[in-house]
Design an enzyme around this catalytic site. Structure first.
Site, PDB file in Angstrom:
ATOM      1  N   ASP A   1      37.708  43.029 -57.093  1.00  0.00           N
ATOM      2  CA  ASP A   1      36.398  43.654 -56.934  1.00  0.00           C
ATOM      3  C   ASP A   1      35.432  42.853 -57.807  1.00  0.00           C
ATOM      4  O   ASP A   1      35.825  41.952 -58.553  1.00  0.00           O
ATOM      5  CB  ASP A   1      36.456  45.150 -57.311  1.00  0.00           C
ATOM      6  CG  ASP A   1      35.286  45.910 -56.705  1.00  0.00           C
ATOM      7  OD1 ASP A   1      35.362  47.137 -56.566  1.00  0.00           O
ATOM      8  OD2 ASP A   1      34.277  45.255 -56.340  1.00  0.00           O
TER       9      ASP A   1
HETATM   10  C1  GLC Z   1      31.248  46.830 -55.573  1.00  0.00           C
HETATM   11  C2  GLC Z   1      32.276  47.819 -55.056  1.00  0.00           C
HETATM   12  C3  GLC Z   1      33.086  47.296 -53.912  1.00  0.00           C
HETATM   13  C4  GLC Z   1      32.225  46.361 -53.089  1.00  0.00           C
HETATM   14  C5  GLC Z   1      31.932  45.136 -53.924  1.00  0.00           C
HETATM   15  C6  GLC Z   1      31.024  44.134 -53.192  1.00  0.00           C
HETATM   16  O1  GLC Z   1      31.206  46.874 -56.973  1.00  0.00           O
HETATM   17  O2  GLC Z   1      33.176  48.388 -56.002  1.00  0.00           O
HETATM   18  O3  GLC Z   1      33.522  48.436 -53.164  1.00  0.00           O
HETATM   19  O4  GLC Z   1      32.908  45.986 -51.909  1.00  0.00           O
HETATM   20  O5  GLC Z   1      31.363  45.472 -55.175  1.00  0.00           O
HETATM   21  O6  GLC Z   1      29.789  44.719 -52.947  1.00  0.00           O
END
Ligand code: GLC
Length: 729
Positions: free
Chosen positions: A268
């Protein structure tokens, strides 16, 4: 148990053999494509970003929507970098790209797997036409704590319902050919158990027994993997002391060795670097090493693989074979998406123009939205409202609002696209109906200045519709709340309107269960409308005026107050269970598992939802009193629609294992059927229960059954059920 075979083929191996160390690391570096940040401030500016793309230092970009933009960046990568390896284009298409569907928790309330799958397919069609080939969805985190903001993104508290919905979404996104132009790679997130942060506080510590992890939180991830999900995203949280983004136990032992996953794992946003904050590593080099060795293939937005891996390999601190494993998975994903065949497969502006916001897509979103609405109360059949009613007073911060209707995680949606509740009602009512409107209150302040106008129009109306609830940002990421009451002074507004004595219908818009006990006691009709997206107004109007008979069922338990949280239906019995309702003498209930100041029961139980129809259940019939290993138990009920309106009912089947080598939940959902039952019609519904349905993690952590007595329950929700007994020999 399947053991993952490393994904590869000749093209991948041939490419890999030519790649320099720097080019290999480039394939693990995933950055934001434009200024749209979904996490801590972006670390790259435009010039730097473009240079990295041209020199093969970037494997893909996210939040770079639009076929034109995608084409431009792809061309830059393919024509300028030495090996011309195409880019991935990622995005968070959580519930639609431009045609915004209901938030996933709302869709889960439909219990309608086909419609959910179709919603994902429509989202994929629009997103791929805009250059996106990698979707950061489905989010399948089980959530039992209403304070957590991201319940809105998932399928609620139950692993069985969540697993089936996870599969439906993977099918919708990926179709049966990833290389087709209208399908994209799904990404199961957030692995694992991100939905169980202590106190419901976002990004907080997760700690649970392996048994609870495996029984309650892992099944939906497993289901999505079994459905063929191409990628997995790690979660921000630690679990049992190890951050998921560096957990070999999660990413290798379970995901690859036990489940046989051979796709690609992406971190993430910056979560690899954040292992330093967690305190399991002391520096960036150790963080990068721990993550890559644990099976975390791609670094989203941390730029930590790009800054550390090459040095680690050169210093002999990290084997190149480990690096190659990750690069193979990335190249194989690009191959499977057809990007080597045609890097511009997903970047045709003409397709984008045709696909985005098409009538067909809007119709699909309307269908999903009306099926997601849950009827919580309808005293004296106040609903549906007659279309020729004289005067309606529509009151509340959501009465005319458009900005909030797309709900959380709808970045690519346009704020002015949604059809408001007012517009939806206007389109539905007769020419003679007058509609008076007033906001009455806003989402945040304690200003009561709008109350008098609101009370004024309520006094002039034949029926009042209150449109209350949360704003879009009050749920979703980084949106945990310590209170789950109606925000601001909306409850006080409702109380002021209630004093007029007028018939009131309240629409509750939220991304989580709200504590609406006063409303349940004092307001005759209540609809849970979540965030319904572009077609909010028409969907709500179809239900309000009876053109669609509401069929939703709650995917999460609704607490009486936040003090009851976490509260969920598949709880254990404890040694001093209390299911009373305070009717017995006080002495009998002091020493039992409950709070002194609130009932034990939730306001509305899991699986709860009313209909304009009236469904009556027969007793359960079992085709045998006991089953042996390998046998199937047939469970039958008849359901009668004893009303004058057709309606869909979600017939739910639960079991209870009365005695086990470990304590067992008092109920577990093991089947459901959503079916249309016409006015006056009776339908027979049957389920097959097998040994697999009765299996669990026993005292020694092996997965299987134990002989003994069971209950089977069938009903219209997890509380109002018929029951029968059977034995497993
Ligand atoms: C965010 C979220 C994740 C998302 C990623 C890209 O922090 O936790 O669900 O897909 O970043 O936006």
């Amino acid at each position: 148990e399947p053991v993952s075979k490393e994904p590869t083929n000749d093209k991948v191996e041939e490419l890999l053999s030519q790649m320099t160390l720097e080019e290999k690391v480039g394939q693990l570096n995933f950055i934001v494509g434009d200024a749209l940040q979904t996490g801590p401030a972006s670390v790259t500016n435009d010039g730097e970003r473009l240079e990295m793309i041209k020199s093969g230092k970037v494997t893909g970009v996210f939040n770079a929507p639009g076929a034109e933009f995608s084409y431009k960046l792809q061309k830059l990568a393919v024509e300028n970098s030495r090996l011309g390896i195409p880019l991935l284009f990622g995005a968070d298409i959580i519930h639609g790209y431009k045609t915004i569907f209901p938030i996933p928790l709302a869709e889960a309330a439909s219990w309608d797997l086909e419609t959910i799958e179709n919603g994902a397919r429509v989202a994929a069609k629009e997103a791929t036409s805009a250059g996106i080939n990698f979707n950061f969805a489905p989010m399948v985190d089980v959530g039992r704590d209403a304070r957590w903001g991201r319940n809105a993104e998932g399928a609620g508290e139950d692993p069985y319902l969540g697993s089936l919905i996870a599969r439906a979404r993977v099918r919708g996104f990926q179709g049966n050919d990833l290389a087709a132009p209208y399908t994209l790679a799904a990404c199961v997130k957030h692995f694992a158990a991100y939905g169980a942060p202590e106190g419901g506080k976002e990004y907080n510590t997760v700690d649970m027994s392996e048994r609870v992890l495996r029984e309650m939180y892992l099944p939906p991830y497993r289901a999505a993997i079994d459905e063929g999900a191409a990628t997995v995203m790690t979660s921000f949280n630690e679990i049992d002391g190890v951050p998921a983004s560096g957990s070999k136990y999660l990413l290798d032992d379970i995901l690859r060795k036990e489940w046989g996953f051979n796709g690609m794992v992406v971190s993430d946003y910056n979560s690899i670097t954040e292992m330093i904050n967690h305190g399991v590593v002391g520096n960036r080099a150790d963080a990068a090493k721990m993550a890559l060795e644990s099976g975390n293939d791609m670094d989203m937005m941390g730029l930590i693989y790009s800054s550390e891996i090459e040095k680690l390999v050169k210093e002999g601190k990290l084997s190149e074979e480990t690096l190659d494993k990750a690069v193979r998975r990335v190249l194989k994903l690009k191959y499977d998406l057809g990007l080597f065949e045609n890097p511009y497969l997903y970047a045709d502006p003409a397709v984008e123009k045709k696909e985005v916001r098409s009538k067909e897509n809007y119709d699909a979103a309307l269908d999903m939205a009306k099926r997601s609405i849950v009827l919580l109360k309808n005293e004296k059949d106040l609903l549906p409202i007659n279309k020729n009613v004289n005067t309606i007073a529509l009151i509340g911060p959501l009465a005319e609002n458009k900005d909030e209707l797309n709900g959380m995680w709808s970045f690519f949606g346009e704020n002015q696209d949604p059809i408001s509740i007012l517009e939806g009602i206007k389109q539905k009512v007769g020419p003679g109906t007058k509609i008076l409107t007033a906001d009455g209150a806003d989402f945040y302040s304690d200003s009561r200045s709008g109350f008098s106008k609101a009370v004024g129009i309520a006094n002039k109306a034949d029926v009042v519709i209150l449109a209350l609830g949360e704003s879009a940002v009050m749920s979703g990421e980084a949106a945990s709340r310590s209170s789950i009451e109606l925000p601001g002074v909306q409850k006080e507004l409702m109380q002021a309107i209630q004093k007029t004595g007028k018939p009131i219908v309240t629409l509750v818009s939220s991304g989580r269960p709200l504590a609406i006990s006063w409303m349940d006691k004092n307001i005759p009709a209540i609809l849970q409308t979540w965030s319904l997206g572009t077609l909010t107004g028409p969907a709500i109007a179809e239900v309000l005026f009876g053109d669609y008979n509401p069929s939703g069922k709650l995917p999460m338990t609704f607490p009486r107050n936040v003090g009851q949280v976490p509260i969920y239906y598949n709880h254990k019995n404890t040694g001093r269970p209390y299911t009373g309702d305070y009717s017995e003498p006080a002495s009998d209930r002091i020493y039992s598992s409950r709070y002194r100041d609130v009932e034990n029961s939730p306001l509305y139980p899991f699986g709860y939802g009313l209909s304009y129809a009236k469904f009556e259940y027969s007793d359960i019939q079992l085709d045998k009193a006991s089953i042996k290993s390998g046998e199937t138990l047939k469970v039958k009920v008849s359901v009668k629609n004893a009303s004058k309106v057709d309606g869909e009912e979600v017939v739910q089947l639960y079991i209870r294992d009365l005695v086990g080598s470990v304590t067992r939940p008092v109920k577990e959902l093991k089947g459901f059927k959503k079916l249309m039952i016409k006015a006056g019609e009776t339908k027979e519904v049957s389920f097959d229960l097998t040994e697999d349905d009765l299996s669990f993690y026993r005292r020694d952590m092996t997965f299987g059954t134990e002989p003994g007595d069971f209950k089977v329950y069938v009903g219209t929700n997890s509380r109002d059920v018929k029951e029968a007994d059977f034995m497993l020999m």
